[in-house]
Design a protein around this motif. Sequence first.
Motif, mmCIF file in Angstrom:
data_model
loop_
_atom_site.group_PDB
_atom_site.id
_atom_site.type_symbol
_atom_site.label_atom_id
_atom_site.label_comp_id
_atom_site.label_asym_id
_atom_site.label_seq_id
_atom_site.Cartn_x
_atom_site.Cartn_y
_atom_site.Cartn_z
ATOM 1 N N VAL A 180 15.479 -12.740 -13.526
ATOM 2 C CA VAL A 180 15.339 -11.313 -13.252
ATOM 3 C C VAL A 180 13.993 -11.124 -12.557
ATOM 4 C CG1 VAL A 180 15.187 -9.001 -14.240
ATOM 5 C CG2 VAL A 180 16.702 -10.700 -15.272
ATOM 6 N N ASN A 181 14.041 -10.759 -11.292
ATOM 7 C CA ASN A 181 12.814 -10.648 -10.509
ATOM 8 C C ASN A 181 11.939 -9.488 -10.984
ATOM 9 O OD1 ASN A 181 13.525 -12.828 -8.872
ATOM 10 N ND2 ASN A 181 14.677 -11.527 -7.475
ATOM 11 N N GLY A 182 10.646 -9.623 -10.766
ATOM 12 C CA GLY A 182 9.698 -8.591 -11.167
ATOM 13 C C GLY A 182 9.844 -7.332 -10.334
ATOM 14 N N GLN A 183 9.435 -6.223 -10.897
ATOM 15 C CA GLN A 183 9.506 -4.947 -10.174
ATOM 16 C C GLN A 183 8.456 -4.900 -9.064
ATOM 17 O OE1 GLN A 183 9.051 -1.881 -13.118
ATOM 18 N NE2 GLN A 183 11.070 -2.197 -14.004
ATOM 19 N N ASN A 184 8.774 -4.154 -8.010
ATOM 20 C CA ASN A 184 7.848 -3.978 -6.897
ATOM 21 C C ASN A 184 6.916 -2.801 -7.175
ATOM 22 O OD1 ASN A 184 9.114 -6.062 -5.533
ATOM 23 N ND2 ASN A 184 10.499 -4.696 -4.430
ATOM 24 N N LEU A 185 5.660 -2.951 -6.746
ATOM 25 C CA LEU A 185 4.638 -1.952 -7.032
ATOM 26 C C LEU A 185 4.056 -1.394 -5.733
ATOM 27 C CD1 LEU A 185 2.625 -0.449 -8.874
ATOM 28 C CD2 LEU A 185 1.234 -2.531 -8.922
ATOM 29 N N LYS A 186 4.139 -0.087 -5.584
ATOM 30 C CA LYS A 186 3.471 0.593 -4.463
ATOM 31 C C LYS A 186 2.168 1.182 -4.986
ATOM 32 C CE LYS A 186 5.730 3.079 -1.413
ATOM 33 N NZ LYS A 186 6.485 4.187 -0.753
ATOM 34 N N LEU A 187 1.084 0.924 -4.260
ATOM 35 C CA LEU A 187 -0.229 1.385 -4.679
ATOM 36 C C LEU A 187 -0.603 2.700 -3.997
ATOM 37 C CD1 LEU A 187 -2.283 -1.952 -4.598
ATOM 38 C CD2 LEU A 187 -0.944 -0.980 -6.472
ATOM 39 N N THR A 188 -1.637 3.322 -4.534
ATOM 40 C CA THR A 188 -2.215 4.511 -3.895
ATOM 41 C C THR A 188 -3.099 4.114 -2.717
ATOM 42 O OG1 THR A 188 -4.139 4.454 -5.356
ATOM 43 C CG2 THR A 188 -2.237 5.733 -6.109
ATOM 44 N N ASP A 231 0.850 -1.191 0.000
ATOM 45 C CA ASP A 231 0.000 0.000 0.000
ATOM 46 C C ASP A 231 0.884 1.238 0.000
ATOM 47 O OD1 ASP A 231 0.851 0.427 2.653
ATOM 48 O OD2 ASP A 231 -1.145 0.989 3.330
ATOM 49 N N ARG A 232 0.315 2.418 0.086
ATOM 50 C CA ARG A 232 1.076 3.661 -0.036
ATOM 51 C C ARG A 232 2.048 3.861 1.124
ATOM 52 N NH1 ARG A 232 -2.211 7.302 -1.761
ATOM 53 N NH2 ARG A 232 -0.981 9.108 -1.188
ATOM 54 N N THR A 233 1.822 3.190 2.244
ATOM 55 C CA THR A 233 2.699 3.335 3.412
ATOM 56 C C THR A 233 3.754 2.241 3.491
ATOM 57 O OG1 THR A 233 1.317 2.007 4.901
ATOM 58 C CG2 THR A 233 0.760 4.355 4.674
ATOM 59 N N GLY A 234 3.733 1.298 2.549
ATOM 60 C CA GLY A 234 4.694 0.208 2.570
ATOM 61 C C GLY A 234 4.165 -1.085 3.161
ATOM 62 N N GLU A 235 2.900 -1.108 3.575
ATOM 63 C CA GLU A 235 2.285 -2.329 4.109
ATOM 64 C C GLU A 235 2.148 -3.347 2.974
ATOM 65 O OE1 GLU A 235 0.494 -4.593 7.187
ATOM 66 O OE2 GLU A 235 1.058 -2.477 7.416
ATOM 67 N N VAL A 236 2.675 -4.564 3.197
ATOM 68 C CA VAL A 236 2.691 -5.571 2.143
ATOM 69 C C VAL A 236 1.286 -6.127 1.907
ATOM 70 C CG1 VAL A 236 3.569 -7.831 1.450
ATOM 71 C CG2 VAL A 236 5.085 -6.196 2.571
ATOM 72 N N LEU A 237 0.858 -6.094 0.648
ATOM 73 C CA LEU A 237 -0.454 -6.613 0.258
ATOM 74 C C LEU A 237 -0.336 -7.918 -0.517
ATOM 75 C CD1 LEU A 237 -2.117 -3.284 -0.969
ATOM 76 C CD2 LEU A 237 -2.223 -4.292 1.309
ATOM 77 N N ALA A 238 0.778 -8.118 -1.214
ATOM 78 C CA ALA A 238 1.000 -9.353 -1.974
ATOM 79 C C ALA A 238 2.504 -9.570 -2.116
ATOM 80 C CB ALA A 238 0.343 -9.279 -3.349
ATOM 81 N N TYR A 239 2.945 -10.801 -1.892
ATOM 82 C CA TYR A 239 4.369 -11.115 -2.036
ATOM 83 C C TYR A 239 4.536 -12.572 -2.418
ATOM 84 C CZ TYR A 239 4.273 -13.572 2.464
ATOM 85 O OH TYR A 239 3.993 -14.454 3.478
ATOM 86 N N ASN A 240 5.718 -12.919 -2.916
ATOM 87 C CA ASN A 240 6.025 -14.286 -3.291
ATOM 88 C C ASN A 240 6.899 -14.946 -2.247
ATOM 89 O OD1 ASN A 240 4.687 -14.171 -5.758
ATOM 90 N ND2 ASN A 240 6.301 -15.342 -6.774
ATOM 91 N N GLY A 241 6.442 -16.076 -1.738
ATOM 92 C CA GLY A 241 7.305 -16.920 -0.935
ATOM 93 C C GLY A 241 7.986 -17.902 -1.866
ATOM 94 N N SER A 242 9.245 -18.234 -1.602
ATOM 95 C CA SER A 242 9.978 -19.173 -2.442
ATOM 96 C C SER A 242 9.547 -20.590 -2.103
ATOM 97 C CB SER A 242 11.483 -19.011 -2.223
ATOM 98 O OG SER A 242 12.189 -19.877 -3.075
ATOM 99 N N SER A 243 9.123 -21.336 -3.118
ATOM 100 C CA SER A 243 8.629 -22.699 -2.898
ATOM 101 C C SER A 243 9.367 -23.673 -3.801
ATOM 102 C CB SER A 243 7.131 -22.776 -3.179
ATOM 103 O OG SER A 243 6.415 -21.932 -2.315
ATOM 104 N N PRO A 244 10.000 -24.703 -3.234
ATOM 105 C CA PRO A 244 10.687 -25.715 -4.051
ATOM 106 C C PRO A 244 9.687 -26.547 -4.855
ATOM 107 C CG PRO A 244 11.396 -25.800 -1.745
ATOM 108 C CD PRO A 244 10.166 -24.951 -1.796
ATOM 109 N N THR A 245 10.097 -26.937 -6.054
ATOM 110 C CA THR A 245 9.269 -27.772 -6.921
ATOM 111 C C THR A 245 10.126 -28.891 -7.500
ATOM 112 O OG1 THR A 245 7.630 -26.100 -7.493
ATOM 113 C CG2 THR A 245 8.017 -27.806 -9.123
ATOM 114 N N VAL A 246 9.569 -30.099 -7.552
ATOM 115 C CA VAL A 246 10.295 -31.263 -8.065
ATOM 116 C C VAL A 246 10.014 -31.406 -9.558
ATOM 117 C CG1 VAL A 246 10.711 -33.736 -7.798
ATOM 118 C CG2 VAL A 246 9.977 -32.375 -5.822
#
Length: 646
Positions: free
Chosen positions: A213-221, A64-79
């Motif tokens: 190359v990781n995706g860019q981070n997005l801050k919302l209004t 959000d506009r204050t830096g509160e995380v709304l969506a993120y990726n956790g790293s998950s192993p895959t076989v």
Amino acid sequence: MRAGIGTLRKRLVIVLFALAAVFLALIGRLAYIQLIQAPWLTEKAEDLWRRNIPVEPKRGVITDRTGEVLAYNGSSPTVVAIPSQIKDKQAAAESLAKTLGVKSQDILSKISKRTLLVYVMPGGRKIDEEKAKAVRNLKLPGIYITEEGKRNYPLETLAAHILGFSGIDNQGLTGLEAWYDSRLRGKAGSISFFANAKGERMPNENDTYTPPVNGQNLKLTIDKEISTFVQREVQNVVANYNPDGVMVIVADPKTGEILAMENYPTFNPSKYKEYPQEVFNRNLTIWKTFEPGSTFKIVTLAAALEEKKVNLNEKFFDPGYYEVAGRRIRCWKAGGHGSETILEVVENSCNPGFMMMGQRLGKEKLFEYIRKFGFGQKTGIDMPGEGNGILFKLNRVGPLELATTSFGQGVSVTPIQQVMAVSAIANGGLLMQPHVAKEWTDPETGNVVETIQPKVQRRVVSEETAKTVRETLESVVAQGTGKNAFREGYRIGGKTGTAQVASPGGGYKSGHYIVSFVGMAPVDDPRLVAYIAVDNPKAGVVFGGTIAAPVIGNILADSLHYLGVPARKNGIPREYKYGDIVPVEVPQVAGLSLEEGQRAMIQNAANLRVETVGSGKYIVAQAPTAGTKVPPGSTLRIYLSDQPVP
């Protein structure tokens, strides 16, 4: 005739020179291939031998506009498996099945496929670290662990329709996840190895790792706190009225930034498969179109004032109806409002008064302003699924259509269109383009890549007209149909709306209404515009003033307090009538002894309940603060201590 010795010698020399030339050409060609073409041929050969195991990039974080995380990726192993490298497929399937807790036959069917690479499913995709470690310890040929991102939405349903969600393959499917997919997704990396035509690993060759190359981070209004206020109010509306739907938007009118946007029904993006598709695919605040009702009268009023067709002090007589093309269109109030000024026409939401304004404007001028305010076209908000709304074609607008349009019937609009139209009144006459993306940053450095700037679409009315409309809307809240939105000190202006829902076959659905309210505050310098529409509330009295107005009053008051906007003392005072609940003023007790405080409360006769926190004979703090106006019977919390306030 036989050739002579000399002739044979000449022929032999020619043949030898020819053979030498061919030999030299072959040596030259070989040298060219070995020295000049070697890098190119090696690259081509390696391309034929190389096998890649994809490594997903981390999807960009959304805050959000204050830096509160709304969506993120956790790293998950895959076989993953390279079937051609697995010699004993039955044994490998049994080992993997035991480790992953699935049936061996399911895994055997996967790793027996004639393909380069397969995901070991079920059970092997996006597993936990403990299982990944166990798979590594098996040391099975042809079985690899790669990394995939698992999307998480820590605030669950908050801003769900804005965020949307991404699928198992790191692709955005709805909401901003889909709209900004290419920037959020990034670019995949790989683990490369060499294999022959059968897919068998080549000996003495090392793996090559190409990082993603990781995706860019997005801050919302979006503001998490304001969204929380909105979500609370939506839940209350659902609990009290059991509606079919609720739509709420809060915006900054000066920038077009969306601070909150909530819908009901809603969903949890982390568990979207548990919800019907129509719930998560439809962001009602930008998609749903319906007749707006009286909130649309703001446009008619602004156009009539701008074109100097009316002034607020002139008189109008409402007999309870307005006759148009031989038909009587009735006012919502039986018997009408009688003699009233244009200001009172707005305060009373008097339909005949607005039909008169529409008639004075004429269809060309009224529809010109309707389009200037952004209706009948998309606002351009950066989200998928926005609706256009529906307007009459000008050549099909007769006197009857002109009259109904002037008070918000017969046209179809979206909530976001209404918010931006009223924002134009709030900011001095400029139509802004709404947006929810505020800033893009590099995931590695944290540096700002792009900042989204406010965008002015056009001027729709003058600053003077906008100011007059704002003050009129404040009067609607203080003295008219919007009284339930009034909050002491916040100078809220707004307009109620109650519209019957059109039936697809023509006419209107009996008993089905959408009630709404749009408000702004503070009127002298608006910081916020807020809108709510409640679809089909099940209540005894279905009016925007009774159901929707209190919600916007609460949202605006709480949000302005959170933003630190100081209270105003120069607003229009609330007009109270018989039966209205008159608020009481909280007395000053902090800094007094407990005995003095009790005496002050008795003398004040404020009819407040008192709750004590702590113990002692001195009052060191209080909540609410002195001077705050609250409903009778509210709780005054006092904090006690053995030591007085220094």
